[in-house]
Design a protein around this motif. Structure first.
Motif, PDB file in Angstrom:
ATOM      1  N   GLU A   1      25.747  12.045  23.207  1.00  0.00           N
ATOM      2  CA  GLU A   1      26.359  10.845  22.618  1.00  0.00           C
ATOM      3  C   GLU A   1      26.736   9.805  23.673  1.00  0.00           C
ATOM      4  OE1 GLU A   1      31.049  12.271  22.256  1.00  0.00           O
ATOM      5  OE2 GLU A   1      29.794  12.172  20.480  1.00  0.00           O
ATOM      6  N   ARG A   2      26.605  10.154  24.962  1.00  0.00           N
ATOM      7  CA  ARG A   2      26.843   9.155  26.005  1.00  0.00           C
ATOM      8  C   ARG A   2      25.629   8.256  26.220  1.00  0.00           C
ATOM      9  NH1 ARG A   2      30.372  12.314  30.631  1.00  0.00           N
ATOM     10  NH2 ARG A   2      30.167  10.313  31.709  1.00  0.00           N
ATOM     11  N   ALA A   3      24.537   8.539  25.509  1.00  0.00           N
ATOM     12  CA  ALA A   3      23.405   7.606  25.497  1.00  0.00           C
ATOM     13  C   ALA A   3      23.782   6.404  24.630  1.00  0.00           C
ATOM     14  CB  ALA A   3      22.167   8.289  24.935  1.00  0.00           C
ATOM     15  N   GLY A   4      23.014   5.330  24.740  1.00  0.00           N
ATOM     16  CA  GLY A   4      23.240   4.180  23.866  1.00  0.00           C
ATOM     17  C   GLY A   4      22.885   2.857  24.525  1.00  0.00           C
ATOM     18  N   ARG A   5      22.620   1.860  23.687  1.00  0.00           N
ATOM     19  CA  ARG A   5      22.420   0.491  24.173  1.00  0.00           C
ATOM     20  C   ARG A   5      23.716  -0.250  23.908  1.00  0.00           C
ATOM     21  NH1 ARG A   5      19.962  -4.529  22.630  1.00  0.00           N
ATOM     22  NH2 ARG A   5      19.770  -3.863  20.479  1.00  0.00           N
ATOM     23  N   VAL A   6      24.270  -0.863  24.939  1.00  0.00           N
ATOM     24  CA  VAL A   6      25.647  -1.359  24.848  1.00  0.00           C
ATOM     25  C   VAL A   6      25.763  -2.780  25.395  1.00  0.00           C
ATOM     26  CG1 VAL A   6      26.531   0.987  25.184  1.00  0.00           C
ATOM     27  CG2 VAL A   6      26.381  -0.556  27.137  1.00  0.00           C
ATOM     28  N   THR A   7      26.869  -3.429  24.975  1.00  0.00           N
ATOM     29  CA  THR A   7      27.342  -4.624  25.666  1.00  0.00           C
ATOM     30  C   THR A   7      28.400  -4.142  26.647  1.00  0.00           C
ATOM     31  OG1 THR A   7      26.986  -5.962  23.695  1.00  0.00           O
ATOM     32  CG2 THR A   7      28.406  -6.897  25.401  1.00  0.00           C
ATOM     33  N   THR A   8      28.199  -4.408  27.936  1.00  0.00           N
ATOM     34  CA  THR A   8      29.092  -3.879  28.960  1.00  0.00           C
ATOM     35  C   THR A   8      30.381  -4.687  29.021  1.00  0.00           C
ATOM     36  OG1 THR A   8      28.217  -5.276  30.721  1.00  0.00           O
ATOM     37  CG2 THR A   8      27.052  -3.217  30.288  1.00  0.00           C
ATOM     38  N   LEU A   9      31.314  -4.228  29.844  1.00  0.00           N
ATOM     39  CA  LEU A   9      32.588  -4.945  30.007  1.00  0.00           C
ATOM     40  C   LEU A   9      32.365  -6.340  30.587  1.00  0.00           C
ATOM     41  CD1 LEU A   9      34.869  -2.069  31.395  1.00  0.00           C
ATOM     42  CD2 LEU A   9      34.667  -2.875  29.045  1.00  0.00           C
TER      43      LEU A   9
END
Length: 590
Positions: A373-381
């Motif tokens: 679940e630490r995979a993913g496409r994200v908007t970073t900080l």
């Protein structure tokens, strides 16, 4: 390999009470869960995994041979963490982020117990270019500046996510080591190019996005039939010799991820040696430079202490998240999660826990879930977009996919690439079984293919899968009575399926052209096979005999298109010839 944790009260030194392989019990000191401790006179690294009354149970990341009850145990008051900063790329680490090349220089080929080495080189100077100035406000995750770590990767230096940020008082460019101060905030906080992060804590993000962009791998069976999304999860289970390692190397080399993190988790020594010797020699097709310039290798072999397998998995995913936070697409290969599960089984048995199915602990599924679940496409900080795509190899004993590790992994991941020993014995590579494999990203990725490749892409893929399914149903009859006994229409179906298998699905990883196939070329090849199928169906309806349809010569030239770099003129010639031959058949039938 440590990060400062909470301050402890009471004594920080106790004594060993019991030793059971990699699991030891100590008493006489205060500890929190997951504290890093130094065990015995040789100060072996361990981690607190259970506290029962005054008994503190520790898993040790090094061999415990020869240590005895009564030896001291020292609590560092810190959690297991990795050093993050310039110098990660091109590095080869063990499971607890000790650089193997540094250890080899210190003591040769055999690593002694209790030895430590910093994850990042303290002597190397890096050219830092600031992108903020005095008076600017920075927050956790803000980018302070950049370092050109390798020719292709610009390393972005960030405010650590566990710091509060503030107004920049002073920032300076120039050549610095990872420990020298590059920025001072108005409240007196100093920042360096390196920070540490606990491996069991996922790095924070602003938002997780839908995985609606495919990770283009250049492998026809993966992109064409079973695509994975950027930020997605996939499993490659398969027996020994079915091509897991070659497939993962092809993914590392060709997928459109900028950073590769390769974890060898409890693999055989010769397999890991092959990776360590081949990866530095692989050429990055995008830059022409060594692939290692955008790769981090974590080497953990089966003869190393089993507890270190868990550390290697968490170390790898934390390094992947760090590059994701810089706005990069990261591809993480874990080879193989079965070895990690076996380590969990051994530790669980040493703890005398109630076993689950086949002796694995009851929490096997939960641990695997935490990892994937630490995979993913994200908007970073820092408001950039990055992704971590996790591809885990599974090594089921004897190729039995019903065993617990494979089944628990399948409940979690969205893509299943099933390697088949029978296909590899027939020299069909990649040996991925198209009947057992699946991708749950198809619906969410369909709009991307419609927009970027062709609206025909998805109907073509569905047609190809239907033909391959139909072939599998007909194979039983063919094996009994031969293909000549099939109805005429189905004889044509068998031939079209053979073309799909041999022209589209088979791919030569060692051919300089066929090793990578662009999405456009994949589409053109599949469309050419569909054209043959449509022309064959029309001719059959017009009364042409199957023997004549199967004797079309142009279809025999299609396989050569795979090995042609500038393939379009050749393909057009083949298709024109195919249409002419079919036109002649129709006239002859009439």
């Amino acid at each position: 390999m440590e990060v400062k944790g909470e301050s402890k009260t009471g004594t920080s030194t106790g004594v060993l009470k019991r030793i059971s392989g990699p699991v030891v019990t100590a008493v006489g000191f205060n500890a929190h869960m997951y504290d890093v401790v130094k065990v015995g006179n040789e100060k072996l690294m361990g981690e607190v995994i259970k506290i029962t009354g005054e008994n503190i149970i520790i898993q040790v990341y090094e061999a415990t041979d020869g240590i005895r009850p009564g030896e001291p145990v020292e609590n560092t008051g810190m959690s297991l963490a990795v050093e993050l900063g310039p110098g990660l790329l091109k590095s080869i680490y063990d499971g607890i982020q000790r650089p193997l090349e540094v250890l080899m220089d210190k003591m040769g080929s055999f690593i002694e117990r209790g030895v430590t080495a910093p994850g990042l080189d303290r002597a190397t100077k890096w050219d830092f270019v600031p992108v903020v100035k005095a008076g600017d406000k920075v927050v956790p995750g803000s980018i302070l500046g950049t370092v050109q770590e390798t020719s292709s990767i610009l390393h972005k230096i960030m405010v650590p996510p566990n710091m509060k940020g503030g107004v920049v008082k002073e920032i300076k460019g120039g050549s610095f080591t990872v420990e020298e101060v590059i920025c001072t905030l108005e409240d007196g906080t100093t920042l360096t190019m390196m920070h540490k992060w606990p491996v069991r804590v996922p790095r924070p993000v602003t938002e997780k996005m839908n995985p609606d962009i495919p990770l283009v791998t250049g492998q026809r069976i993966l992109d064409g039939l079973f695509p994975i999304a950027k930020g997605g999860t996939a499993a490659i289970p398969g027996p020994f010799g079915s091509g897991k390692t070659v497939t993962q190397q092809a993914l590392a080399k060709w997928s459109d991820a900028q950073i590769v993190v390769y974890i060898g988790c409890g693999e055989r020594g010769n397999e890991m040696t092959e990776v360590l010797t081949e990866f530095p020699e692989l050429e990055d097709p995008k830059t022409g430079r060594p692939l290692m310039e955008r790769t981090v290798l974590i080497a953990n072999t089966s003869n190393m202490p089993v507890a270190a397998r868990e550390a290697s998995v968490y170390t790898g995913i934390t390094i992947a998240e760090y590059f994701r936070d810089q706005g990069y697409d990261v591809s993480l290969m874990a080879d193989s999660t079965s070895r990690w599960a076996e380590a969990m089984r051994e530790i669980s048995s040493r703890l005398e826990e109630m076993p689950g199915e086949e002796g694995y602990p009851a929490y096997l599924s939960a641990r695997l879930s935490e990892f994937y679940e630490r995979a993913g496409r994200v908007t970073t900080l820092s408001k950039e977009q990055g992704s971590v795509t996790v591809i885990g190899a599974v090594s089921p004993p004897g190729g039995d996919f019903s065993e617990p590790v494979t089944q628990n992994t399948l409940r979690i991941v969205k893509v299943f690439w099933a390697l088949d020993a029978k296909l590899s014995q027939r020299r069909h590579f990649p040996a991925i079984n198209w009947l057992n494999s699946y991708s749950l990203y198809l619906n969410v990725l369909n709009p991307w293919y419609d927009k970027n490749i062709s609206p025909e892409w998805n109907p073509l893929r569905n047609w190809a899968m239907a033909v391959l399914q139909k072939e599998s149903e007909l194979q039983e009859i063919v094996q009994l009575v031969g293909s000549d006994a099939l109805p005429e229409e189905e004889q044509i179906t068998i031939e079209v399926a053979r073309m799909l298998r041999e022209v589209f699905l088979q791919q030569n990883a060692f051919d300089p052209v066929d090793t990578y196939c662009s999405l456009e070329k994949q589409f053109d090849i599949m469309k050419a096979i569909r054209l043959y199928a449509d022309l064959a169906a029309t001719a059959h309806t017009a009364g042409v005999m199957p023997a004549q349809i199967l004797a079309i010569k142009a279809k025999n030239d299609l396989p050569q298109i795979k090995f042609t770099k500038d393939y379009k003129p050749e393909l057009e010639k083949v298709l024109a010839q195919m249409k002419n031959e079919f036109a002649g058949l129709k006239a002859g039938a009439a």
